[in-house]
Design a protein around this motif. Structure first.
Motif, mmCIF file in Angstrom:
data_model
loop_
_atom_site.group_PDB
_atom_site.id
_atom_site.type_symbol
_atom_site.label_atom_id
_atom_site.label_comp_id
_atom_site.label_asym_id
_atom_site.label_seq_id
_atom_site.Cartn_x
_atom_site.Cartn_y
_atom_site.Cartn_z
ATOM 1 N N PRO A 147 0.807 -1.228 0.000
ATOM 2 C CA PRO A 147 0.000 0.000 0.000
ATOM 3 C C PRO A 147 0.844 1.283 0.000
ATOM 4 C CG PRO A 147 -0.841 -1.555 1.611
ATOM 5 C CD PRO A 147 0.466 -2.104 1.120
ATOM 6 N N ARG A 148 2.056 1.197 0.504
ATOM 7 C CA ARG A 148 2.929 2.362 0.563
ATOM 8 C C ARG A 148 3.610 2.633 -0.786
ATOM 9 N NH1 ARG A 148 6.802 3.340 5.595
ATOM 10 N NH2 ARG A 148 5.116 4.692 6.186
ATOM 11 N N CYS A 149 3.800 1.584 -1.601
ATOM 12 C CA CYS A 149 4.498 1.714 -2.876
ATOM 13 C C CYS A 149 3.748 2.671 -3.807
ATOM 14 C CB CYS A 149 4.625 0.341 -3.543
ATOM 15 S SG CYS A 149 5.444 0.385 -5.153
ATOM 16 N N GLU A 150 4.497 3.597 -4.407
ATOM 17 C CA GLU A 150 3.919 4.555 -5.349
ATOM 18 C C GLU A 150 4.365 4.297 -6.783
ATOM 19 O OE1 GLU A 150 4.909 8.432 -3.831
ATOM 20 O OE2 GLU A 150 3.431 8.273 -2.200
ATOM 21 N N GLY A 151 5.148 3.234 -6.997
ATOM 22 C CA GLY A 151 5.537 2.855 -8.344
ATOM 23 C C GLY A 151 6.610 3.706 -8.986
ATOM 24 N N HIS A 152 7.510 4.264 -8.204
ATOM 25 C CA HIS A 152 8.591 5.088 -8.761
ATOM 26 C C HIS A 152 9.563 4.258 -9.610
ATOM 27 C CE1 HIS A 152 7.535 8.740 -6.547
ATOM 28 N NE2 HIS A 152 7.225 7.935 -5.551
ATOM 29 N N GLY A 153 9.763 2.999 -9.260
ATOM 30 C CA GLY A 153 10.607 2.104 -10.050
ATOM 31 C C GLY A 153 12.090 2.184 -9.769
ATOM 32 N N LEU A 154 12.507 2.995 -8.824
ATOM 33 C CA LEU A 154 13.930 3.102 -8.513
ATOM 34 C C LEU A 154 14.490 1.789 -7.986
ATOM 35 C CD1 LEU A 154 13.882 6.620 -6.805
ATOM 36 C CD2 LEU A 154 14.523 6.059 -9.155
ATOM 37 N N CYS A 155 13.684 1.054 -7.246
ATOM 38 C CA CYS A 155 14.128 -0.231 -6.698
ATOM 39 C C CYS A 155 14.465 -1.214 -7.818
ATOM 40 C CB CYS A 155 13.068 -0.812 -5.768
ATOM 41 S SG CYS A 155 11.442 -1.019 -6.538
ATOM 42 N N GLU A 156 13.648 -1.234 -8.838
ATOM 43 C CA GLU A 156 13.903 -2.135 -9.965
ATOM 44 C C GLU A 156 15.191 -1.744 -10.689
ATOM 45 O OE1 GLU A 156 11.520 -4.083 -13.659
ATOM 46 O OE2 GLU A 156 11.424 -1.902 -13.468
ATOM 47 N N GLU A 157 15.465 -0.465 -10.766
ATOM 48 C CA GLU A 157 16.681 -0.007 -11.432
ATOM 49 C C GLU A 157 17.937 -0.535 -10.749
ATOM 50 O OE1 GLU A 157 16.868 4.200 -12.157
ATOM 51 O OE2 GLU A 157 14.804 4.242 -12.882
ATOM 52 N N VAL A 158 17.916 -0.612 -9.415
ATOM 53 C CA VAL A 158 19.118 -1.043 -8.689
ATOM 54 C C VAL A 158 19.123 -2.516 -8.326
ATOM 55 C CG1 VAL A 158 19.576 1.267 -7.776
ATOM 56 C CG2 VAL A 158 18.247 -0.361 -6.415
ATOM 57 N N ALA A 159 17.963 -3.191 -8.425
ATOM 58 C CA ALA A 159 17.894 -4.594 -8.010
ATOM 59 C C ALA A 159 16.927 -5.399 -8.879
ATOM 60 C CB ALA A 159 17.490 -4.696 -6.545
ATOM 61 N N ALA A 200 19.746 -5.721 -2.436
ATOM 62 C CA ALA A 200 18.541 -5.573 -1.610
ATOM 63 C C ALA A 200 18.639 -4.328 -0.736
ATOM 64 C CB ALA A 200 18.334 -6.816 -0.755
ATOM 65 N N GLN A 201 19.798 -4.088 -0.174
ATOM 66 C CA GLN A 201 19.993 -2.890 0.649
ATOM 67 C C GLN A 201 19.839 -1.632 -0.203
ATOM 68 O OE1 GLN A 201 23.868 -4.025 2.110
ATOM 69 N NE2 GLN A 201 23.052 -4.536 4.132
ATOM 70 N N ALA A 202 20.371 -1.657 -1.416
ATOM 71 C CA ALA A 202 20.247 -0.507 -2.309
ATOM 72 C C ALA A 202 18.789 -0.256 -2.677
ATOM 73 C CB ALA A 202 21.088 -0.722 -3.567
ATOM 74 N N ALA A 203 18.044 -1.318 -2.952
ATOM 75 C CA ALA A 203 16.625 -1.171 -3.303
ATOM 76 C C ALA A 203 15.849 -0.526 -2.166
ATOM 77 C CB ALA A 203 16.030 -2.527 -3.667
ATOM 78 N N ALA A 204 16.090 -0.986 -0.949
ATOM 79 C CA ALA A 204 15.403 -0.403 0.209
ATOM 80 C C ALA A 204 15.820 1.050 0.410
ATOM 81 C CB ALA A 204 15.698 -1.231 1.454
ATOM 82 N N ARG A 205 17.081 1.341 0.200
ATOM 83 C CA ARG A 205 17.605 2.685 0.422
ATOM 84 C C ARG A 205 17.058 3.706 -0.584
ATOM 85 N NH1 ARG A 205 22.482 1.209 0.922
ATOM 86 N NH2 ARG A 205 23.029 1.366 -1.264
ATOM 87 N N VAL A 206 16.897 3.310 -1.855
ATOM 88 C CA VAL A 206 16.467 4.283 -2.871
ATOM 89 C C VAL A 206 14.968 4.519 -2.917
ATOM 90 C CG1 VAL A 206 18.459 3.835 -4.346
ATOM 91 C CG2 VAL A 206 16.311 2.648 -4.811
ATOM 92 N N CYS A 207 14.194 3.692 -2.249
ATOM 93 C CA CYS A 207 12.736 3.867 -2.277
ATOM 94 C C CYS A 207 12.361 5.179 -1.583
ATOM 95 C CB CYS A 207 12.035 2.702 -1.596
ATOM 96 S SG CYS A 207 10.233 2.879 -1.643
ATOM 97 N N PRO A 208 11.765 6.120 -2.322
ATOM 98 C CA PRO A 208 11.451 7.426 -1.728
ATOM 99 C C PRO A 208 10.328 7.398 -0.697
ATOM 100 C CG PRO A 208 10.655 7.333 -3.985
ATOM 101 C CD PRO A 208 11.429 6.059 -3.737
ATOM 102 N N VAL A 209 9.572 6.311 -0.636
ATOM 103 C CA VAL A 209 8.472 6.220 0.337
ATOM 104 C C VAL A 209 8.695 5.112 1.357
ATOM 105 C CG1 VAL A 209 6.762 7.287 -1.182
ATOM 106 C CG2 VAL A 209 7.065 4.804 -1.228
ATOM 107 N N ALA A 210 9.880 4.544 1.375
ATOM 108 C CA ALA A 210 10.258 3.492 2.335
ATOM 109 C C ALA A 210 9.293 2.302 2.300
ATOM 110 C CB ALA A 210 10.380 4.062 3.740
ATOM 111 N N ALA A 211 8.930 1.872 1.102
ATOM 112 C CA ALA A 211 8.028 0.732 0.956
ATOM 113 C C ALA A 211 8.758 -0.604 1.058
ATOM 114 C CB ALA A 211 7.290 0.812 -0.377
ATOM 115 N N LEU A 212 10.075 -0.585 0.945
ATOM 116 C CA LEU A 212 10.874 -1.803 1.048
ATOM 117 C C LEU A 212 11.707 -1.771 2.317
ATOM 118 C CD1 LEU A 212 12.209 -2.030 -2.601
ATOM 119 C CD2 LEU A 212 10.631 -3.632 -1.516
#
Length: 68
Positions: free
Chosen positions: A9-21, A48-60
């Motif tokens: 529910p927190r995910c806004e679909g920015h896609g930054l996580c997919e870019e790094v992981a 995995a750490q990078a994906a969590a770190r780049v998420c602008p809404v802390a969904a990961l």
């Protein structure tokens, strides 16, 4: 064991996580993150750490799962 957890529910679909992981998750047909590998090996820990770190809404987040 370390797990990658998505608060969907927190995910806004920015896609930054997919870019790094991309080896761990993808953006689904609705435009939101979907985890492909939630049990994180040592080889995938940095991604995995990078994906969590780049998420602008802390969904990961990463958690330590002590279950046998």
């Amino acid at each position: 064991m370390i797990k990658l957890i998505l608060d969907r529910p927190r995910c806004e679909g920015h896609g930054l996580c997919e870019e790094v992981a991309a080896q761990l998750l993808h953006i689904d047909d609705e435009g939101y993150a979907a985890i492909d590998v939630n049990e994180i090996s040592a080889a995938n820990l940095a991604a995995a750490q990078a994906a969590a770190r780049v998420c602008p809404v802390a969904a990961l987040r990463l958690i330590e799962d002590e279950a046998p």
